[in-house]
Motif scaffolding. Structure first.
Motif, PDB file in Angstrom:
ATOM      1  N   ARG A 106       0.825  -1.212   0.000  1.00  0.00           N
ATOM      2  CA  ARG A 106       0.000   0.000   0.000  1.00  0.00           C
ATOM      3  C   ARG A 106       0.859   1.261   0.000  1.00  0.00           C
ATOM      4  N   LEU A 107       1.964   1.216   0.755  1.00  0.00           N
ATOM      5  CA  LEU A 107       2.795   2.408   0.929  1.00  0.00           C
ATOM      6  C   LEU A 107       3.838   2.563  -0.176  1.00  0.00           C
ATOM      7  N   SER A 108       3.828   1.634  -1.121  1.00  0.00           N
ATOM      8  CA  SER A 108       4.760   1.716  -2.253  1.00  0.00           C
ATOM      9  C   SER A 108       4.153   2.465  -3.436  1.00  0.00           C
TER      10      SER A 108
ATOM     11  N   THR B 161       2.467   5.584  -5.679  1.00  0.00           N
ATOM     12  CA  THR B 161       2.985   6.913  -6.006  1.00  0.00           C
ATOM     13  C   THR B 161       2.314   7.967  -5.131  1.00  0.00           C
ATOM     14  N   ARG B 162       3.142   8.802  -4.523  1.00  0.00           N
ATOM     15  CA  ARG B 162       2.630   9.832  -3.630  1.00  0.00           C
ATOM     16  C   ARG B 162       2.151  11.061  -4.399  1.00  0.00           C
ATOM     17  N   GLY B 163       2.783  11.328  -5.508  1.00  0.00           N
ATOM     18  CA  GLY B 163       2.420  12.508  -6.290  1.00  0.00           C
ATOM     19  C   GLY B 163       2.626  13.784  -5.502  1.00  0.00           C
ATOM     20  N   LYS B 164       1.642  14.677  -5.589  1.00  0.00           N
ATOM     21  CA  LYS B 164       1.761  15.966  -4.915  1.00  0.00           C
ATOM     22  C   LYS B 164       1.176  15.962  -3.491  1.00  0.00           C
ATOM     23  N   GLN B 165       0.760  14.783  -3.041  1.00  0.00           N
ATOM     24  CA  GLN B 165       0.180  14.697  -1.706  1.00  0.00           C
ATOM     25  C   GLN B 165       1.242  14.940  -0.629  1.00  0.00           C
ATOM     26  N   SER B 166       0.818  15.530   0.472  1.00  0.00           N
ATOM     27  CA  SER B 166       1.710  15.586   1.630  1.00  0.00           C
ATOM     28  C   SER B 166       1.884  14.163   2.158  1.00  0.00           C
ATOM     29  N   LEU B 167       2.962  13.943   2.883  1.00  0.00           N
ATOM     30  CA  LEU B 167       3.189  12.602   3.438  1.00  0.00           C
ATOM     31  C   LEU B 167       2.049  12.210   4.367  1.00  0.00           C
ATOM     32  N   ALA B 168       1.586  13.155   5.179  1.00  0.00           N
ATOM     33  CA  ALA B 168       0.500  12.851   6.108  1.00  0.00           C
ATOM     34  C   ALA B 168      -0.758  12.439   5.360  1.00  0.00           C
TER      35      ALA B 168
ATOM     36  N   LEU C 257      -0.273   8.904   3.900  1.00  0.00           N
ATOM     37  CA  LEU C 257      -0.398   7.862   4.917  1.00  0.00           C
ATOM     38  C   LEU C 257      -1.856   7.679   5.332  1.00  0.00           C
ATOM     39  N   ARG C 258      -2.565   8.785   5.415  1.00  0.00           N
ATOM     40  CA  ARG C 258      -3.980   8.706   5.807  1.00  0.00           C
ATOM     41  C   ARG C 258      -4.776   7.903   4.795  1.00  0.00           C
ATOM     42  N   LYS C 259      -4.520   8.146   3.496  1.00  0.00           N
ATOM     43  CA  LYS C 259      -5.290   7.463   2.458  1.00  0.00           C
ATOM     44  C   LYS C 259      -4.793   6.044   2.205  1.00  0.00           C
ATOM     45  N   ALA C 260      -3.483   5.867   2.128  1.00  0.00           N
ATOM     46  CA  ALA C 260      -2.927   4.557   1.761  1.00  0.00           C
ATOM     47  C   ALA C 260      -3.084   3.523   2.877  1.00  0.00           C
ATOM     48  N   ALA C 261      -2.916   3.953   4.120  1.00  0.00           N
ATOM     49  CA  ALA C 261      -2.963   3.001   5.237  1.00  0.00           C
ATOM     50  C   ALA C 261      -4.136   3.244   6.171  1.00  0.00           C
TER      51      ALA C 261
ATOM     52  N   SER D 119      -5.187   7.562  11.221  1.00  0.00           N
ATOM     53  CA  SER D 119      -5.765   8.782  11.774  1.00  0.00           C
ATOM     54  C   SER D 119      -4.672   9.832  11.934  1.00  0.00           C
ATOM     55  N   PRO D 120      -5.044  11.097  12.025  1.00  0.00           N
ATOM     56  CA  PRO D 120      -4.037  12.137  12.250  1.00  0.00           C
ATOM     57  C   PRO D 120      -3.198  11.901  13.498  1.00  0.00           C
ATOM     58  N   VAL D 121      -3.828  11.445  14.600  1.00  0.00           N
ATOM     59  CA  VAL D 121      -3.051  11.217  15.816  1.00  0.00           C
ATOM     60  C   VAL D 121      -2.075  10.050  15.631  1.00  0.00           C
ATOM     61  N   GLY D 122      -2.486   9.032  14.862  1.00  0.00           N
ATOM     62  CA  GLY D 122      -1.569   7.924  14.577  1.00  0.00           C
ATOM     63  C   GLY D 122      -0.367   8.384  13.775  1.00  0.00           C
ATOM     64  N   ILE D 123      -0.611   9.222  12.778  1.00  0.00           N
ATOM     65  CA  ILE D 123       0.489   9.767  11.969  1.00  0.00           C
ATOM     66  C   ILE D 123       1.378  10.641  12.848  1.00  0.00           C
ATOM     67  N   GLY D 124       0.744  11.386  13.772  1.00  0.00           N
ATOM     68  CA  GLY D 124       1.528  12.191  14.710  1.00  0.00           C
ATOM     69  C   GLY D 124       2.446  11.340  15.567  1.00  0.00           C
TER      70      GLY D 124
END
Length: 404
Positions: free
Chosen positions: A275-277, A279-286, A289-293, A296-301
């Motif tokens: 899932r995390l492999s 293409t990210r494109g112009k998306q922010s990393l956060a 991660l939110r969409k691919a995996a 939640s925001p707190v989990g990414i934090g």
């Protein structure tokens, strides 16, 4: 008529009083607070979890090392008996989706009011604002608003609780009274408590009060699934409470403990890597991660906190490293929340000090029940169940001793 003193007007003490008065004893319940069941009422603020519906062998296992000492009492007054008792007081119960048992009214106050009415009708007397301070020539000594007083009793049940939430009455001051009599007491420690974490200012300000849902938490060989909550000073919540004994002993023994948090415990590392492999494109990393995996925001934090602590930016991690971190976030616990804020207490009177009827071997005619004893259990109904059951057992023990 036999005069019995019950010291402590929580669930254990009130249940002992019920058993004793049903046998014809003259019972007086003493408590330092102005009214009965202060901590019981606090426990019911978010829904009174009386007990649990799981099979009894699984239920008993929650008491861990204390299980052999509590088994007989809980088997004599098991969860079904507690539910029947509540129903007889007009408060029927139901089983929630987690297996936990609640009164249909959901709150503690209706049940407590009905119980106190029943005890009053049975002749139980109450003496509030009576703080027990020990013995004076064999008599019970109390400090009251009118000055010190002494009371003679044919037998005594001590049900003074642990040391959590002292403003509600259970402050642990009884320890010195019993230790002076040579009673062995395991040091009182926080149980079902939160833990401190040195969050960054940015993480704390953004995520304080945010829940972590559906996570798996691991310390050593112990893993639990559930929820946790980020607090200003650390982390707490149901899953944390379940692991609190292991976490507490690690922190107290080593000065810190490493809690591992899995945000997506049902997904294998290989699947997460795939899932995390993408293409990210112009998306922010956060956002990626939110969409691919589905994080939640707190989990990414939390992942950002771990990456910063490791000295490598989150953006520098490979898909495989990100996948490993998603289900392996290390959180350093630096301390245990104060016992005053804990839900319950570990430690207490050693079971070796008690006979099979919960009587103190060194103090014939003095019995102990509830959270004063050296046991702990997770939240979920186990705390109240053992308090009710040991209170009933101590009441029966008084009769066994008086009729010996």
């Amino acid at each position: 008529m036999t005069d019995i003193a019950v010291i402590g007007a929580g669930p254990a003490g009130l249940m002992a009083a019920e058993v004793l008065t049903s046998g014809g004893a003259c019972v007086t319940v003493y408590d330092a607070m102005p009214s009965a069941g202060r901590k019981f009422l606090m426990a019911g603020r978010g829904g009174l979890n009386l007990t649990h519906s799981e099979p009894l062998p699984d239920f008993l296992a929650k008491y861990r090392e204390a299980m052999p000492h509590l088994r007989t009492a809980v088997e004599a007054f098991p969860p079904d008996a507690l539910r029947d008792w509540s129903a007889a007081l007009g408060e029927a119960t139901f089983v929630g989706t987690s297996g936990r048992v609640f009164p249909k009214a959901f709150k503690a106050s209706p049940l407590l009011r009905a119980w106190l009415r029943q005890l009053d009708a049975a002749g139980v007397r109450f003496a509030f604002r009576h703080r027990w301070t020990g013995w004076d020539e064999g008599k019970l000594q109390f400090r009251t608003p009118d000055g010190p007083t002494v009371i003679a009793a044919d037998a005594t049940v001590l049900a003074l609780g642990g040391a959590s939430w002292p403003r509600l009455g259970s402050d642990g001051t009884w320890v010195d009274c019993l230790a002076a009599k040579g009673v062995a007491i395991s040091r009182l420690r926080p149980a079902n408590s939160g833990f401190t974490v040195a969050w960054s200012d940015v993480f704390r300000e953004r995520f304080e009060g945010q829940p972590l849902k559906g996570v798996a938490l691991t310390i050593g060989a112990h893993t639990v699934r559930g929820e946790a909550m980020i607090t200003h000073s650390g982390i707490e919540g149901g899953a944390i409470y379940t692991l609190s004994a292991e976490l507490r002993e690690a922190v107290l023994g080593l000065g810190q403990a490493t809690l591992i948090i899995a945000l997506r415990p049902d997904i294998e590392a290989s699947a997460l890597t795939t899932r995390l492999s993408g293409t990210r494109g112009k998306q922010s990393l956060a956002n990626f991660l939110r969409k691919a995996a589905q994080l939640s925001p707190v989990g990414i934090g939390l992942m950002q906190e771990a990456a910063i602590a490791s000295g490598r930016p989150l953006a520098a991690l490979s898909p495989a490293e990100l996948a490993d971190l998603v289900n392996g976030i290390p959180v350093q616990l630096t301390g245990v929340a104060p016992i005053e804020r804990a839900i319950s207490t570990a430690g207490g009177i050693a079971f070796d000090e008690l006979d099979e009827h919960f009587m103190l071997r060194k103090l014939p005619g003095v019995f102990a029940a509830g959270e004063m004893l050296d046991w702990e259990a997770p939240t979920g109904g186990y705390l109240l169940q053992a308090s009710f059951a040991t209170g009933a057992a101590a009441g029966r023990g008084v009769w066994a001793w008086l009729n010996r």
